[in-house]
Write an enzyme that holds these catalytic residues in place. Structure first.
Site, PDB file in Angstrom:
ATOM      1  N   LYS A  77       3.969 -34.053 -19.568  1.00 37.96           N
ATOM      2  CA  LYS A  77       3.431 -33.323 -20.742  1.00 37.96           C
ATOM      3  C   LYS A  77       1.929 -33.462 -20.863  1.00 37.96           C
ATOM      4  CE  LYS A  77       4.482 -37.530 -22.298  1.00 37.96           C
ATOM      5  NZ  LYS A  77       5.570 -38.460 -22.376  1.00 37.96           N
TER       6      LYS A  77
ATOM      7  N   ASP B 187       1.783 -38.606 -28.018  1.00 38.56           N
ATOM      8  CA  ASP B 187       2.836 -38.028 -27.174  1.00 38.56           C
ATOM      9  C   ASP B 187       3.383 -36.741 -27.821  1.00 38.56           C
ATOM     10  OD1 ASP B 187       5.161 -38.623 -25.021  1.00 38.56           O
ATOM     11  OD2 ASP B 187       6.096 -38.054 -26.915  1.00 38.56           O
TER      12      ASP B 187
ATOM     13  N   VAL C 202       8.798 -31.336 -22.410  1.00 41.06           N
ATOM     14  CA  VAL C 202       9.044 -31.412 -23.861  1.00 41.06           C
ATOM     15  C   VAL C 202      10.535 -31.601 -24.098  1.00 41.06           C
ATOM     16  CG1 VAL C 202       8.808 -30.249 -26.092  1.00 41.06           C
ATOM     17  CG2 VAL C 202       7.154 -29.769 -24.284  1.00 41.06           C
TER      18      VAL C 202
ATOM     19  N   GLU D 294       9.955 -27.696 -17.592  1.00 41.44           N
ATOM     20  CA  GLU D 294      10.955 -27.807 -18.662  1.00 41.44           C
ATOM     21  C   GLU D 294      11.059 -29.228 -19.212  1.00 41.44           C
ATOM     22  OE1 GLU D 294      13.297 -25.448 -20.273  1.00 41.44           O
ATOM     23  OE2 GLU D 294      13.029 -27.278 -21.423  1.00 41.44           O
TER      24      GLU D 294
ATOM     25  N   GLY E  66      14.013 -50.615 -24.111  1.00 45.59           N
ATOM     26  CA  GLY E  66      13.394 -49.751 -23.108  1.00 45.59           C
ATOM     27  C   GLY E  66      13.003 -48.380 -23.634  1.00 45.59           C
TER      28      GLY E  66
ATOM     29  N   ILE F 123      16.485 -31.505 -23.266  1.00 47.18           N
ATOM     30  CA  ILE F 123      16.731 -30.320 -24.121  1.00 47.18           C
ATOM     31  C   ILE F 123      16.054 -29.099 -23.498  1.00 47.18           C
ATOM     32  CG2 ILE F 123      16.372 -29.295 -26.401  1.00 47.18           C
ATOM     33  CD1 ILE F 123      16.193 -32.091 -27.570  1.00 47.18           C
TER      34      ILE F 123
ATOM     35  N   GLY G 101      12.653 -33.846 -23.066  1.00 46.14           N
ATOM     36  CA  GLY G 101      13.492 -34.413 -21.996  1.00 46.14           C
ATOM     37  C   GLY G 101      14.555 -33.438 -21.516  1.00 46.14           C
TER      38      GLY G 101
ATOM     39  N   LYS H 238       3.190 -32.629 -26.612  1.00 53.13           N
ATOM     40  CA  LYS H 238       4.368 -31.745 -26.542  1.00 53.13           C
ATOM     41  C   LYS H 238       4.201 -30.537 -27.474  1.00 53.13           C
ATOM     42  CE  LYS H 238       7.382 -35.639 -25.344  1.00 53.13           C
ATOM     43  NZ  LYS H 238       8.194 -36.717 -25.932  1.00 53.13           N
TER      44      LYS H 238
ATOM     45  N   GLY I 106      14.676 -40.430 -20.878  1.00 50.34           N
ATOM     46  CA  GLY I 106      15.707 -41.084 -20.062  1.00 50.34           C
ATOM     47  C   GLY I 106      15.798 -40.449 -18.695  1.00 50.34           C
TER      48      GLY I 106
HETATM   49  N1  HSE Z   1       7.866 -41.493 -24.799  1.00 52.54           N
HETATM   50  C1  HSE Z   1       8.599 -40.297 -25.065  1.00 52.54           C
HETATM   51  C2  HSE Z   1       9.455 -40.480 -26.306  1.00 52.54           C
HETATM   52  C3  HSE Z   1       9.510 -39.881 -23.957  1.00 52.54           C
HETATM   53  O1  HSE Z   1       9.547 -41.566 -26.846  1.00 52.54           O
HETATM   54  O2  HSE Z   1      10.031 -39.486 -26.726  1.00 52.54           O
HETATM   55  C4  HSE Z   1       8.830 -39.154 -22.857  1.00 52.54           C
HETATM   56  O3  HSE Z   1       8.254 -37.956 -23.287  1.00 52.54           O
END
Ligand code: HSE
Length: 427
Positions: A105, A201, A132, A129, A187, A136, A134, A205, A302
Site C-alpha cells: 500500500k 497505514d 487495501v 488488490e 502478531g 477483502i 488484505g 489505504k 495475514g
Molecule cells: N498493518 C495492517 C493492519 C495490515 O493492521 O491492518 C497490513 O496492511
C-alpha cells in the site's frame, strides 16, 4: 498450454501465503487459468535461513536482477514492503516487460500515479488488490463489479491492528498500552507499531481507495489523520453509555460540492453494522448511486488472506497473457469540480477534565457559543478529587473553529485537560 512463470520478491508472511496457495490450490488455480503456473524464483535476504515452509533452496536468490531480468518470467510479485526499494524493483520490472502484482500500500499510495504511467508505457499490467483490506476484494469490487456507479461515500475500518486494540479495550476493559502489548504478542501489531496506531497505514489505504473510487489523487500525507493513542478506557466507557462504539475510521465522502476525507477515531452508533466489526477484521461500507449501500467484511491482514488477493491478481493477469492483451493500467486522474476540503465540518465528542467548581460549565458553554459552536449534549460523569470529567458532543462544526475555542478554554485555566477529541458519525 502456456507455462506461466512468477518471480516472487520477498518470502515473508505474504510471500509464504502466496507460495502455499499456489502449491496447495494448484489444481484449482491452473484449472481457472487454463495454463500451468510456477513460482520460478524467489528473492530472499538469506538463502540458508530456517523457514517453516517447504521451498526448494535452489529457487532462492539474493540477487533481484536474476528475477527481474529473467526472460522466462512473466509476472513479478512484489511483497517486500517499504517504499524506495519496492518502487525501484517495480519500475525495473516494467522496463523488462514484466507484469507486476504488489501487496504494497505504501508504494502504491505514494507512487501509484507514476507507476500506472510506466506500466501503460510498457504495455504491462499493475495490480494491487492486496494493498487495501488484505483478503477483502475491495479494489476489484470498486473498479470492476461496481464500475457503473458514481460513489458518494466509502467509510471503512481498514486497519486490523487498531481495530484489535480498540476491541480489547472495549470488550475486556484494557487500557491502550495493555491492548497494544497483547496485539504485539498475537502478531497483529509490529514491534514498531507507529504506522498502524498513528493512522498512517490507514491513510495509505484511503489514498488508494480515493483514487480507485473517485478518480482523485490525494497524497497520503495530505490526508488529515489522527491515531488511537489518546483514547482512554474512560472514552470507550463514556461512548458506550452514550450508545456509541469507537472505531478508527477511514472516510471519503462527497458532500454536495465538497470532497471530504480523513482518518479519525470515530464514535458510531452501537447498532450500525460497522460497530460489530471486531478484533483484526476489516470492513468497508460503500454507497454507490446505482447499487445503494454495500458492505464488505473480512480479514484485512495475514499470510493466507493477503496471499489470496495476490494470487487472484496473478490469475487475472495470467488469463490476459495469451489474449490480445492491452495494459489495464490507467495513467491519469480526472479533473474534479469538487472542493477538496479534507476533514471539513463534522460532529465531535470532546472529553475534558475540568475544575470542579460552580460556573465552570457555563463559562465553557459560553466560549463555545462565541465561536458559533452548537452543543448537542453535555454529560458530567462522577466527581474526582479536584477535577470532573465533562463530555461535550457538538453539532456540525468546522474543526479549525473547534480547535480555536478549545485553545481559549484551555488558556482560561478552567480545564485541566482536553483528554480526547473524537469524531461522531451518525451513519
Ligand atoms: N498493518 C495492517 C493492519 C495490515 O493492521 O491492518 C497490513 O496492511
Amino acid at each position: 498450454m502456456k507455462h506461466i512463470k512468477i518471480g516472487l520478491l520477498g518470502l515473508g508472511n505474504i510471500g509464504k501465503g502466496v507460495w502455499n496457495i499456489v502449491e496447495n490450490n494448484k489444481d484449482k488455480v491452473e484449472n481457472y487459468l487454463g495454463n500451468s503456473l510456477e513460482i520460478k524464483k524467489i528473492l530472499v535476504r538469506n538463502i540458508h535461513k530456517n523457514r517453516d515452509i517447504n521451498v526448494p533452496e535452489e529457487i532462492l536468490t539474493t540477487n533481484p536482477k536474476e528475477i527481474i531480468q529473467d526472460p522466462e518470467i512473466d509476472i513479478i510479485v512484489e511483497v517486500i514492503g517499504g517504499i524506495d526499494t519496492a518502487f525501484e524493483y517495480i519500475k525495473e520490472s516494467f522496463q523488462n516487460g514484466k507484469h507486476v502484482v504488489t501487496a504494497n500500500k505504501a508504494v502504491i499510495a505514494t507512487h501509484g500515479d507514476i507507476l500506472h504511467k510506466l506500466a501503460k508505457a510498457s504495455g504491462v499490467s499493475l495490480r494491487y488488490e492486496a494493498s487495501v483490506g488484505g483478503g477483502i476484494p475491495i479494489i476489484n469490487t470498486l473498479t470492476q463489479s461496481l464500475s457503473a456507479n458514481k460513489f458518494d461515500e466509502i467509510v471503512g475500518i481498514i486497519n486490523g491492528t487498531t481495530n484489535y486494540i480498540l476491541t480489547q479495550m472495549s470488550d475486556f476493559g484494557m487500557d491502550f498500552n495493555e491492548a497494544l502489548k497483547l496485539a504485539q504478542e498475537k502478531g497483529y501489531a509490529e514491534a514498531d507499531p507507529t504506522s498502524d496506531i498513528e493512522g498512517e497505514d490507514a491513510a495509505f489505504k484511503l489514498s488508494i481507495l480515493i483514487s480507485e473510487a473517485f478518480g482523485i489523487r490525494i497524497s497520503p500525507k495530505d490526508i488529515p489523520r489522527e491515531g488511537i493513542t489518546k483514547i482512554s478506557k474512560k472514552d470507550i466507557e463514556y461512548a458506550s453509555q452514550l450508545g456509541y462504539k469507537i472505531k478508527l475510521f477511514a472516510t471519503a465522502k462527497k458532500d454536495e460540492n465538497n470532497f471530504k476525507f480523513y482518518v479519525h477515531p470515530t464514535l458510531i452508533p452501537i447498532n450500525h453494522p460497522l460497530a460489530s466489526v471486531s478484533n483484526e477484521f476489516n470492513a468497508l461500507f460503500i454507497r454507490g448511486n446505482a447499487v445503494g449501500e454495500l458492505m464488505l467484511y473480512g480479514k484485512g491482514a495475514g499470510s493466507m488472506p493477503t496471499g489470496s488477493a495476490v494470487v487472484g491478481d496473478i490469475l487475472e493477469i495470467g488469463k490476459l497473457i495469451e489474449t490480445d492483451y492491452k495494459a489495464q493500467s490507467t495513467d491519469s486522474f480526472k479533473e474534479t469540480d469538487l472542493n477538496i476540503i479534507g476533514e471539513g465540518i463534522g460532529q465531535y465528542y470532546i472529553h475534558t477534565e475540568v475544575i470542579d467548581e460552580p460556573g465552570v460549565l457555563g463559562k465553557i458553554a459560553s466560549t463555545f457559543s462565541r465561536y458559533d459552536i452548537s452543543l448537542k449534549s453535555v454529560v458530567q460523569r462522577a466527581r474526582g478529587n479536584h477535577f470532573v470529567p465533562l463530555i461535550f458532543i457538538t453539532h456540525e462544526v468546522d474543526r479549525s473553529q473547534l480547535d480555536k475555542a478549545l485553545e481559549e478554554i484551555k488558556s482560561n485555566g478552567l480545564v485541566n485537560e482536553i483528554a480526547s477529541i473524537l469524531r461522531v458519525e451518525n451513519l
